[in-house]
Design an enzyme around this catalytic site. Sequence first.
Site, PDB file in Angstrom:
ATOM      1  N   LYS A 181      47.104  25.201  34.085  1.00 44.93           N
ATOM      2  CA  LYS A 181      45.917  24.643  34.726  1.00 44.93           C
ATOM      3  C   LYS A 181      45.478  23.399  33.974  1.00 44.93           C
ATOM      4  CE  LYS A 181      43.136  27.759  31.922  1.00 44.93           C
ATOM      5  NZ  LYS A 181      42.489  29.052  31.864  1.00 44.93           N
ATOM      6  N   ARG A 236      32.253  35.845  34.268  1.00 44.10           N
ATOM      7  CA  ARG A 236      32.583  34.604  34.976  1.00 44.10           C
ATOM      8  C   ARG A 236      32.828  35.070  36.411  1.00 44.10           C
ATOM      9  NH1 ARG A 236      36.978  30.761  32.144  1.00 44.10           N
ATOM     10  NH2 ARG A 236      38.422  32.247  33.036  1.00 44.10           N
ATOM     11  N   TYR A 254      30.794  -3.392  18.259  1.00 46.68           N
ATOM     12  CA  TYR A 254      29.521  -3.390  18.976  1.00 46.68           C
ATOM     13  C   TYR A 254      28.380  -2.858  18.102  1.00 46.68           C
ATOM     14  CZ  TYR A 254      31.527  -4.041  23.675  1.00 46.68           C
ATOM     15  OH  TYR A 254      32.132  -4.531  24.789  1.00 46.68           O
ATOM     16  N   MET A 282      35.479   0.942  24.776  1.00 44.17           N
ATOM     17  CA  MET A 282      36.038   1.631  25.932  1.00 44.17           C
ATOM     18  C   MET A 282      37.565   1.725  25.848  1.00 44.17           C
ATOM     19  SD  MET A 282      35.700   0.700  29.962  1.00 44.17           S
ATOM     20  CE  MET A 282      33.920   0.737  30.027  1.00 44.17           C
TER      21      MET A 282
END
Length: 821
Positions: free
Chosen positions: A492, A590, A716, A765
């Site tokens: 998964k 769950r 930054y 980024m």
Amino acid sequence: MEYAIKEIARVIGAKTNQLLDDTVSLLLTDSRRLSFPEKSLFFALKTKTNDGHRYIQELYKLRVRNFVVSDMLPEFESMKDANFLIVKDTLRALQKLATHHRKQFNIPVIGITGSNGKTIVKEFLYQLLHNEFNIVRSPRSYNSQLGVPLSVWQMSEKNTLGIFEAGISQPDEMERLQPIIAPTIGIITNIGEAHQENFLSSNQKCMEKLTLFNDCEAIIYDGDDLFIANCIESACLSHKAIAWSRTDSEAPLFIESIDKKEFETIIHCTLLGFNRVVTIPFTDDASIENVIHCMAVMLYLKPTSVNDVTKFLHLEPVAMRLDVKQGINNCLLINDTYNSDINSLDIALDFQQSRRVGKQLKSTLILSDILQSGTLPKSLYKKVADLVRRKKIDRIIGIGRDLKEYASVFEIEKEFYTTTEEFIKSPSFKKFKDELILIKGSRHFHFEQISELLEKKVHETILEVNLDAIVHNFNQYRSKLKPETKMVCMVKAFGYGAGSYELAKTLQEHRCDYLAVAVADEGAELRKEGISIPIIVMNPEFSSFNVLFENHLEPEVYSFRLLDAMIRETERRGITSYPIHIKIDTGMHRLGFQPEDVPAICERLRAQSGVIARSVFSHLAGSDSYVFDDFTHQQLDKFTKAAGELESGLEYKVIKHILNSAGIERFAAYQMDMVRLGIGLYGVSASGQKGLRNVSTLKTTILQIQNVPAGDSIGYSRMSYVKRDSRIAIIPIGYADGLDRHFSNGGGEVLINGQRCPIIGNICMDACMIDVTDIHAQEGDAVIIFGDELPVSELSDKLKTIPYEILTSISPRVKRVYFRE
Ligand SMILES: *Cc1c(COP(=O)(O)O)cnc(C)c1O
């Protein structure tokens, strides 16, 4: 070389019935590797995880007629025209046969052992000595209890030198390998930590390895390695020892100086009293040591072979693995730059076939002339043509004079060129499309030019996934289970970030029983890629029933609402007995039915025929920690009871399962019929399990290094200032790739050339900055974010999260590159 089957029966001491006269020349231990049935003798090996006897019927259908077995199963009785040689232990029989084969040859044989570098030393020796000798050697790193006999089996009359590696992971193993290789010259490369867990001490491991050399005439080793030197002395092998040394000027090979330049290393040495200067095209310590081992062997074996020192300059690095990369126009590329010989071609073709399953890709082989094979070209290329036909390759592109000359032996789509340049300039080079291309060439054909042109160009940050490590971890867990226990592998969330398709394919190949994905679309993707084993969908959505049925995906069913919808859908479509998996909630809270719901579930199921409960399962909330063991036991009890009730209520067998990775590690007694392996497959153990291998390595490269004067800020918002004149490396990975921004400003470290360096400034980024002032680094160097030496769990600890999150956060834009060792 051919052997009569009767002779083999005698050699391995087999019981037999009436044997039919036959001869064999090939030994087969993996049914998937069958190429020449009539000439093959199949050994049905039993391993912790598999049993070769299972494949005999299939092989018989494919015309294999000779088998070595330990169990004479009833179904063999009907195979009247087959020979069965019955022994107690089939692996031992294989080893005996190889030992017998070895005895037919009276040539020098080099046996290489040690923790690292065995394959490299073997391949370097081959490169350095192939003009003087006709060499037979282990393919790749075939050095195990199985690999060694298969390697030695390749010896034939034309060979004048054998080079074989021997690797061990347990006491007593070397004792068995020794007579098979029966080396006349031994090399011990070094002793490290690998496989330490099965030995009492490094000393025991070293002594064990040295038993390979019991009958050697000479043993070559690094005399400055006092640990090995002591072991050799204790093993009473000193009189045969040939130590090379950097400190002892009396040594037969004395290394006076090692001078590293930017791209090469100059070694000044004294060989039997003569001064020599040898230049090699490597600068790392391991390669230097490996070359010196080779020099010492050459000196002993044939001193004149060292005269031409230019051979050392032309040594080529040894590629240890097969890479699969995305190519242009929907092609997949497999690059094999390992020395080109017919054995490694055989292995590479198998790998190519295994990657092809279910894909509508044409398989193409780009092959260069096979140099220094020691076989006449005519028979060599006939063999290649045979192999290519048997492995069902669609097209061959041959490059080199010899291939061109023997073009007519190939009976498939074909093209031939004299040189690599000619091929690259040809019109057909522009036409690759939807192909699975194996690129395999001898070094001097420079096939890297071909692969560079065909490779899809992407971002330099990649996640490398080691498929062998996946298999290793899978087998590691399988060995903790009973042979009949089934395994679900959880792929998964894009295979916990590692990419589900290549993984699924590898697991399917290794006979995993089930895969599990989170949503139906993930399962559909796998089906599209040719995955045919059953797939469970853990969170089926009501809107995805179409996808489920069309792809034969088996849903987890956790509520009456979902159960009723499934029943309605199957009835509407006229489907019967569609497999579903009933989830019981035993305390995780769950998804799931409550244990009290079981009678009602049985009632609903009995009243319909659209679905059947293939399995019933539950999930543990705290299997990784002893703190929760009381609770875990409560869950186990609740589940055992509920599952039993369901089964007796339904009156058919339902597969029961509850353990996840940590559960297998800690509660193997509750394995029931099946287990669900997740994070452990990816090399991370929740409960501190040993012996798993790291699977994924997130790496990138240094784009630029800037010299930044003391007092300047980085990045930054000017969050970091350098206090001294610094060297700052910029690397192309940022938070958009999944590098968490909390690692900014010294919060995280990366690994460059084996050394740790801090991240400095805020992570951007698409990039971030690393302080490399204190280490040796240059532009283009590889940078490891996590991997073997910087475990992903260290990163997750720093962020106070779990490895699962780090792994699944790696952005899809990071290219996944799969390899096998
Ligand atoms: C993810 C998952 C697993 C695997 O868990 P690991 O801790 O990764 O081994 C097993 N069962 C279920 C139901 C899961 O959702």
